[in-house]
Design an enzyme around this catalytic site. Structure first.
Site: not given
Ligand code: DON
Length: 567
Positions: A376, A396, A447-448, A469
């Site tokens: 990312t 991703n 999502s994080s 992530g």
């Protein structure tokens, strides 16, 4: 007379020099007017040029997003998604959700076989892994609402980069080589794309991408229609048909990025502005910071047993909440207020003890691993007026699903893997989930990502965020506590070694040097399992110093191509 003239020229030159010194001050990364921090110096440069032309932070963000799609194709994208958190010079905040969503034809068990077992790799590689892309609509919305310069001006630098070519850095050449066979395999039969090669990519070679250039020209000329309709949409749909993917014409036509109120929280004398669901990033971050305040984390020495043990215990509880409660708020009710209430958190953290390690396995069994990844990307921008924007954007995995749209020269995301594809089964980041994050048609996957802006005493204090992530949340958390609890300067906040823990697996991941041998022994005596990880997170920070100057703090230690460029 002549001497006077010479003297006045000398004085003028000295003044100009002084002004320039004032702009840059002691460090190369201190700027007076504006600064852009990204994972690639070419993208930082594009953003800075937009700022210098009178563009605001939001203009620069749009230009950077498109530039990254060309210079950093493993994470920068036009066919991924992301989140932007903004704070205007007036102190107003908002967030933009341009997260991908599941195609209409997606279903809860689409990655399971007839026996209900997960079909390995199906949610990660190839056409079925692709969510409906959000980035282009996101940039259009950001520009429509907050932009100052013309749309054409913002897309043009990316077009130029695709046309003239990008000099491959060692990092990017290595990454393309590491993924070359996988990319070739998924795209076998395709020709002409600059990412499909039988031979190695080399540092210093120039990669031109005429197919992507054409797509970007359409985006420049037609805005969202240049991607979600017409020729580009047709290329995407043909690609889906070629690989039995699910994205339809209607999916593309109907995709909409969404403005959402930013998630606001308080931590000591700071106001936190972060990303609400469908990201778990903001909620988890605020929970962790509440814990840091509750335990007065700053009373302990950085890197001490107490510091690390407390962080891990907080993280374990917060990630367990994430797995249980969080998902797309348009599809499930996320108890945001409850999860962030003082009463709930004090109670949630009340059984943390300095003498015991709690056991994740008792809460829920699982055997999962965290995979090191930086696919990312995060970038931060502040402009001359004080507008700030924090953007995390992603495909991703590295190069997403690895699928290149034939004739388009760009990668499609594999964001579908962020859904809980089967309750309790970990995704590529070792994250588990349940009903709240189960696949449903048109739902956004959890999502994080945690793009965040911090205010202190009503003023802009820090713009921050990271890829990684599941480690995004803990990286951003440590970065903020480094500044607030441990009073580190902006660059040290980023440079300081990091650890990560996430409920399952019941482990502490630690960068080399993050835990001294003595502290390691103490933690192990308490039952912690420590696993070394070469890098955790990759911050792209901007801080405002006491003089009101902007300090860019890239994570160049962990990622050589990162750069803060300002003026
Ligand atoms: O949205 C998420 O949380 C993930 N898709 C982010 C992926 C990521 O950060 C990959 N690596 N750096």
């Amino acid at each position: 007379m002549k001497l006077n003239r010479v003297l006045s020229i000398v004085v003028l030159l000295l003044l100009l020099l002084a002004c320039n010194q004032n702009n840059k001050l002691k460090s190369d990364n201190v700027f007076k007017n504006g600064v852009v921090v990204t994972a690639h110096y070419l993208a930082s440069d594009v953003g800075n040029n937009i700022l210098k032309q009178g563009g605001n932070a939001f203009d620069a963000a749009v230009a950077v997003q498109f530039a990254l799609a060309v210079v950093y194709p493993r994470a920068g994208n036009i066919a991924g998604g992301g989140f932007a958190v903004i704070r205007t010079a007036k102190g107003e905040s908002e967030s933009l959700d341009f997260r991908e969503k599941a195609p209409k034809a997606a279903s809860e068990k689409m990655y399971l076989d007839a026996n209900g077992n997960v079909i390995e790799g199906l949610s990660e590689i190839g056409h079925l892994a692709v969510g409906v892309p959000g980035s282009v609509d996101g940039m259009v919305k950001l520009h429509e609402k907050y932009g100052r310069l013309s749309w054409e001006k913002l897309v043009q630098p990316a077009i130029d980069l695709a046309k003239n070519g990008v000099i491959l850095t060692a990092l990017e050449a290595d990454k393309l080589n590491a993924y070359r066979e996988r990319i070739n395999k998924v795209n076998s039969g395709k020709i002409n794309c600059c990412y499909l090669r039988k031979t190695d990519f080399k540092k210093g070679e120039v990669i031109k991408n005429p197919e992507l250039e054409n797509v970007l020209i359409r985006i420049k000329e037609q805005g969202r229609k240049g991607f979600y309709e017409g020729e580009t949409a047709e290329l995407i749909i043909s690609e889906m048909q070629r690989g039995k993917g699910l994205i339809s014409k209607e999916d593309l036509l109907e995709y909409k990025a969404v403005w959402r109120p930013a998630l606001i929280g308080k931590y000591r004398d700071c106001k936190l502005i972060s990303m609400p669901p469908p990201s778990s990033g903001g909620i988890a971050l605020l929970q962790l910071l509440k814990g840091a305040e509750e335990f007065n984390l700053g009373q302990y020495q950085f890197g001490s047993f107490e510091h690390i043990h407390l962080m891990v215990e907080l993280e374990r509880r917060v990630y367990a909440d994430r797995a249980t409660w969080l998902g797309d708020p348009d599809y499930c009710s996320v108890p945001v207020n409850k999860l962030l209430s003082e009463e709930y958190l004090v109670n949630r953290f009340s059984n943390i003890s300095m003498d015991n390690k709690s056991n994740s396995q008792e809460i829920k069994a699982g055997n999962v691993e965290v995979i090191e990844s930086f696919e990312t990307t995060h970038f931060s921008v502040v402009d001359q007026w004080g507008n700030a924007v924090s953007v995390t954007t992603t495909l991703n995995g590295n190069y997403g699903s690895k699928v290149i749209v034939e004739g388009g020269g760009f990668f499609l995301n594999n964001e579908m893997d962020d859904f809980s594809i089967k309750p309790g089964v970990p995704n590529q980041f070792g994250l588990v989930g349940g009903k709240a994050n189960a696949i449903e048609p048109e739902k956004r996957m959890l999502s994080s990502m945690a793009p965040t802006i911090v205010e202190k005493n009503g003023k802009l204090f820090m713009v921050t965020g990271s890829p990684g992530g599941s480690t995004i949340i803990t990286s951003v958390f440590q970065n903020i506590i480094n500044a607030v609890e441990f009073k580190m300067n902006p660059q040290n906040c980023v440079n300081a070694p990091r650890i990560h823990s996430q409920w399952l697996p019941d482990k502490v991941y630690a960068e080399t040097d993050a835990i001294s041998p003595t502290v390691k022994r103490n933690l192990q005596d308490l039952g912690h399992t420590i696993q070394e990880q070469s890098r955790i997170g990759m911050m792209a920070n901007i801080a405002v110093n006491e003089d009101g100057l902007l300090v860019g703090a890239p994570d160049t230690l962990r990622h050589k191509d990162s750069r803060a460029i300002g003026y």
